[in-house]
Design a protein around this motif. Structure first.
Motif, PDB file in Angstrom:
ATOM      1  N   ALA A 162       0.808  -1.215   0.000  1.00 25.65           N
ATOM      2  CA  ALA A 162       0.000   0.000   0.000  1.00 25.65           C
ATOM      3  C   ALA A 162       0.839   1.262   0.000  1.00 25.65           C
ATOM      4  N   GLY A 163       2.131   1.143   0.224  1.00 25.11           N
ATOM      5  CA  GLY A 163       2.951   2.336   0.276  1.00 25.11           C
ATOM      6  C   GLY A 163       4.124   2.318  -0.668  1.00 25.11           C
ATOM      7  N   ASP A 164       4.899   1.247  -0.635  1.00 21.93           N
ATOM      8  CA  ASP A 164       6.179   1.246  -1.331  1.00 21.93           C
ATOM      9  C   ASP A 164       6.118   0.674  -2.743  1.00 21.93           C
ATOM     10  N   LEU A 165       5.182  -0.204  -3.014  1.00 26.07           N
ATOM     11  CA  LEU A 165       5.127  -0.810  -4.339  1.00 26.07           C
ATOM     12  C   LEU A 165       3.881  -0.438  -5.119  1.00 26.07           C
ATOM     13  N   THR A 166       3.209   0.616  -4.718  1.00 29.12           N
ATOM     14  CA  THR A 166       2.024   1.024  -5.461  1.00 29.12           C
ATOM     15  C   THR A 166       1.812   2.509  -5.329  1.00 29.12           C
TER      16      THR A 166
END
Length: 503
Positions: free
Chosen positions: A325-329
């Motif tokens: 939800a934060g680093d890969l999207t």
């Protein structure tokens, strides 16, 4: 007939594969919607995830021309960074806390905002894909033969030497910040700081440029070893693992997840250069290794008691949430901006090109300027800016935020045109220095979908300088050694270029 029939099932098969993935994620992160709303959201996100994956799969199976990794990388980056984290970002309380205050100011509820975000990303992909098809369909695209064996070996050796020089510059820049193993281990213990305390007050620009020489150096060495044929197959595998491991080890103290992802894309390019065709049997294990490393880096960052070796299930779930939800999207960022557009409308392009403005000295533009779109939104909605809160945005979301649909559609179509022209250029087989530059452009173009548009100019310029210098050095030295080389042309590609022979 069987090939055409199987191709017609690509998208349905990918949707069916995406559905259980989304369902399992919705079981871990409970969606705050009704049953029918959740069903519609899961189906929409499965389609959005399946479209680029189906395109990537089609290229893997049917494309036999060289350098397909540009398009495959774009597909994978789009699928992973944009829709994969949609359910964790909507179902996680921590992720919701970042933009619920903004949604409270808008005229939309959470489900409407998420469905609007799905529509924005779906339209962006379709329009970009159309632009790629238009610009690649050319009657003038031709293929070029590789340099002969002697020239390839000679240029390969030159590339190794220049790559080693670039690698040494990168290592010197890193060691200027982390001078000893003790300091390295100490920084790993406080990895949550993301290495921000390491950058010195003076000379940081030159250190950043030096650090950016690492990836070009790694690319050049590995490409050169392949072309010069100094190592056998096992030696190439060992050198590849050592070079990619070096990239990840040096990036660890900085918490640099982006540097962890780069080896995955570099793997596509390097393997393809060697084999002319890449397969999932190579991509899958590399992707698994990179995912494990990413998870470990984030787990260390979130774990306040890093001396404990036991796996904390709650912390592991929080790490997965942060990863998806934060680093890969960039899905939360698109949701963040789409809600703001509904509340107060587009901002007439005020933040679209601020990255270029901020490359100028502050004295030229009358003082410091905000250069991130999220800063603009926070300033408008809250009256203040939190520099420690960086919502991860994307170019489709930025375009929509600045000028609405009127910017999103032509903007993504133009991006597709650029990617299509790049694909057409990659179709002409080139010498080794050009192949290395093409590999770098693959990284830039594929990741450009997920970087904040206002930050893109500065990031690309700083990252490009070492690559361009190294490319020019290889090209000049190789030309001096080999003299003028002739280009042998073969039959042009079919005037009506199809997916089957596209690069």
């Amino acid at each position: 007939m069987s090939n055409k029939l199987s191709e017609s099932y690509f998208l349905p098969v990918m949707v069916l594969v995406s559905l259980p993935l989304n369902l399992s994620m919705s079981a871990i992160w409970t969606l705050p919607f009704s049953f029918l709303e959740s069903l519609a959201f899961i189906l929409a996100n499965s389609i959005l995830l399946a479209l680029p994956l189906a395109d990537a799969y089609r290229y893997y199976q049917n494309v036999d021309r060289r350098f397909t990794s540009l398009f495959v990388s774009v597909c994978l980056v789009y699928a992973i960074f944009l829709p994969l984290g949609a359910i964790p970002s909507v179902g996680s309380t921590d992720a919701l806390a970042q933009y619920l205050p903004l949604l409270a100011l808008s005229s939309m509820d959470l489900w409407e905002a998420t469905m609007l975000t799905e529509a924005i990303l779906l339209v962006a992909w379709i329009v970009m894909r159309a632009g790629m098809k238009v610009s690649f369909s050319s009657r003038n695209t031709e293929l070029r033969n590789q340099d002969d064996e002697t020239v390839r070996v000679r240029i390969g050796k030159v590339t190794i030497v220049v790559g080693l020089f670039a690698l040494l510059i990168g290592l010197y820049s890193y060691f200027a910040l982390i001078a000893s193993p003790e300091q390295y281990l100490a920084q790993l213990e406080i990895i949550s700081d993301r290495g921000s305390s390491l950058m010195p007050e003076t000379g940081s620009t030159f250190i950043a440029l030096g650090q950016n020489a690492l990836i070009p150096g790694v690319l050049a060495i590995q490409f050169g070893l392949m072309e010069a044929k100094l190592l056998g197959r096992n030696g190439l595998i060992v050198s590849y693992l050592m070079l990619m491991g070096l990239v990840m080890v040096l990036g660890l103290p900085y918490g640099g997840r982006g540097m962890m992802i780069q080896p995955l894309l570099l793997s596509l390019i390097i393997l393809e250069r060697r084999r002319q065709r890449i397969t999932f049997k190579w991509l899958l294990p590399i992707a698994i290794v990179i995912t494990v490393v990413l998870f470990g880096v984030l787990y260390m960052r979130l774990n306040s008691d890093q001396s404990s070796s036991e796996l904390d299930p709650l912390l592991a779930r929080d790490t997965a949430t942060s990863l998806l939800a934060g680093d890969l999207t960039r899905f939360p960022g698109a949701l963040f901006l789409s809600s703001e557009v509904i509340r107060s409308g587009p901002v007439d392009g005020q933040t679209l090109f601020t990255g270029w403005v901020n490359l100028l000295p502050n004295s030229w533009i009358g003082g410091e300027r905000y250069w991130r779109t999220e800063d603009e939104v926070m300033l408008r909605t809250r009256g203040w800016v939190n520099r420690n809160n960086a919502m991860m945005l994307s170019i489709p979301a930025d375009l929509y935020f600045n000028l609405g649909w009127l910017a999103l559609i032509p903007g993504m179509f133009m991006m597709g045109l650029v990617l299509g022209f790049a694909r057409r250029w990659f179709a002409t087989f080139r010498n080794l220095p050009q192949a290395i530059l093409a590999a770098y452009l693959t990284l830039i173009l594929s990741t450009s979908l997920t970087i904040n548009l206002a930050m893109w100019p500065g990031v690309v310029l700083v990252g490009s300088i070492p690559m361009v210098l190294m490319y020019l050095a290889i090209f000049v030295v190789a030309r001096e050694k080999s003299g003028t080389e002739s280009v042998h042309r073969i039959a042009p590609i079919n005037p009506f270029v199809s997916e089957k022979n596209a690069p």
